[in-house]
Design a protein around this motif. Structure first.
Motif, PDB file in Angstrom:
ATOM      1  N   LYS A  18       0.825  -1.208   0.000  1.00  0.00           N
ATOM      2  CA  LYS A  18       0.000   0.000   0.000  1.00  0.00           C
ATOM      3  C   LYS A  18       0.860   1.258   0.000  1.00  0.00           C
ATOM      4  O   LYS A  18       0.468   2.275  -0.581  1.00  0.00           O
TER       5      LYS A  18
ATOM      6  N   CYS B 205     -11.276   2.069  -8.710  1.00  0.00           N
ATOM      7  CA  CYS B 205     -10.382   2.633  -7.693  1.00  0.00           C
ATOM      8  C   CYS B 205     -11.107   3.655  -6.822  1.00  0.00           C
ATOM      9  O   CYS B 205     -11.046   3.590  -5.584  1.00  0.00           O
TER      10      CYS B 205
ATOM     11  N   GLN C 270      -8.304  -2.022   2.028  1.00  0.00           N
ATOM     12  CA  GLN C 270      -8.249  -3.078   1.023  1.00  0.00           C
ATOM     13  C   GLN C 270      -8.383  -2.462  -0.374  1.00  0.00           C
ATOM     14  O   GLN C 270      -9.477  -2.388  -0.923  1.00  0.00           O
TER      15      GLN C 270
ATOM     16  N   TRP D 168      -7.352  -3.462  -3.332  1.00  0.00           N
ATOM     17  CA  TRP D 168      -7.077  -4.311  -4.485  1.00  0.00           C
ATOM     18  C   TRP D 168      -8.312  -4.664  -5.308  1.00  0.00           C
ATOM     19  O   TRP D 168      -8.185  -5.059  -6.469  1.00  0.00           O
ATOM     20  N   ASN D 169      -9.493  -4.566  -4.738  1.00  0.00           N
ATOM     21  CA  ASN D 169     -10.725  -4.889  -5.466  1.00  0.00           C
ATOM     22  C   ASN D 169     -11.807  -3.887  -5.117  1.00  0.00           C
ATOM     23  O   ASN D 169     -11.844  -3.355  -4.014  1.00  0.00           O
TER      24      ASN D 169
ATOM     25  N   PRO E  28     -11.173  -6.310  -9.893  1.00  0.00           N
ATOM     26  CA  PRO E  28      -9.838  -5.804  -9.538  1.00  0.00           C
ATOM     27  C   PRO E  28      -9.716  -4.310  -9.842  1.00  0.00           C
ATOM     28  O   PRO E  28     -10.203  -3.838 -10.869  1.00  0.00           O
TER      29      PRO E  28
END
Length: 290
Positions: free
Chosen positions: A70, A103, A262, A264-265, A271
């Motif tokens: 991160k 994102c 988190q 990443w997804n 994703p």
């Protein structure tokens, strides 16, 4: 300018794709016409399996060397936007592509999870739940988790077993209703220890709530209905695919990923980013052609 960034990014993507296509073609040709080795005939099946295993091991080692932490989001260099939907960024020798909507959606989702105070609707009269002994024990041991999700419960020690939990209030939303079945579902999640609502990557613990009523960093799960409600809000407010972004806006989206739990997804499991290519490989391939 953003146009020049996009032009350079497209050229880089084209070079990476061209190199990958050439490699795939070479592999297919080698499989169709294996070359003799050391005067022997064609490679045996065992040789091919061994070569495949070695290639897989080398690929795994390369993947491990590209572990993204991160903290790396602060160092990602935004190169430009691709197809008005994806941010292309570089970290040292590696090129990454990020879904701009996923994102920002995930960032907004986690912020809503942490900061939203659940409104509560008081019942006219307490509702007695009929529970199994195990359900009742889990609920009484985790009253804070239910309060965190907007329920007001009270333990009636004088009531018979299975009827000791009284509901005084339930979460309130204009579009979603809550009832006894949600209390049982949350009890089941706590019992299983999965903290796993139905939508992917909504399963991070977010409690206990702070004194001000928001979320915190403890271990209480969100009720699936609430998580879905937050995901819907985050989706509607996030930047959409097809929106042209300036470099500053893209950089802000990338940097904020480093501040959430988190990254990443997205809340629905898509994703947020993919590794695109190792930038040294297209250069090496180009040198072979010279």
């Amino acid at each position: 300018s953003n146009r020049s960034l996009e032009t350079s990014t497209t050229a880089c993507l084209a070079a990476a794709c061209k190199s990958a296509a050439k490699k795939r073609a070479r592999r297919r040709a080698q499989l169709r016409n294996p070359s003799p080795a050391d005067g022997e005939g064609e490679h045996s099946a065992g040789d091919l399996r061994q070569a495949g295993a070695e290639a897989a091991e080398a690929g795994a080692e390369a993947a491990l060397s590209r572990v993204l932490h991160k903290s790396d989001f602060e160092s990602l260099q935004v190169l430009g936007q691709f197809n008005k939907g994806f941010i292309v960024a570089r970290l040292r020798r590696d090129l990454f592509i990020l879904d701009q909507h996923a994102c920002e959606e995930k960032t907004k989702f986690e912020e809503l999870q942490a900061s939203t105070k659940i409104h509560q609707q008081k019942l006219i009269a307490p509702l007695t739940l009929e529970l199994t002994a195990s359900e009742e024990a889990v609920i009484l041991d985790n009253l804070g988790a239910f309060e965190f999700n907007g329920f007001a419960l009270r333990a009636d020690e004088g009531a018979p077993p299975g009827e000791r939990v009284k509901v005084l209030g339930v979460p309130f939303s204009k579009t979603t209703t809550f009832g006894a079945e949600d209390i049982r579902e949350l009890a089941s999640i706590l019992t299983e220890g999965t903290h796993g609502p139905r939508l992917n990557f909504m399963n991070q613990p977010h409690g206990p709530p702070s004194a001000a009523g928001g979320g915190g960093g403890g271990g209480w799960p969100r009720l699936p209905k609430l998580a879905a409600m937050f995901a819907s809000r985050a989706c509607r407010s996030a930047v959409m695919i097809g929106t042209a972004l300036e470099p500053q806006a893209m950089t802000k989206i990338v940097r904020r990923l480093g501040s959430i739990e988190q990254p990443w997804n997205c809340p629905h499991g898509r994703p947020t980013m993919r590794h695109l290519t190792d930038l040294t490989k297209p250069l090496a391939a180009a040198e072979e052609l010279v």
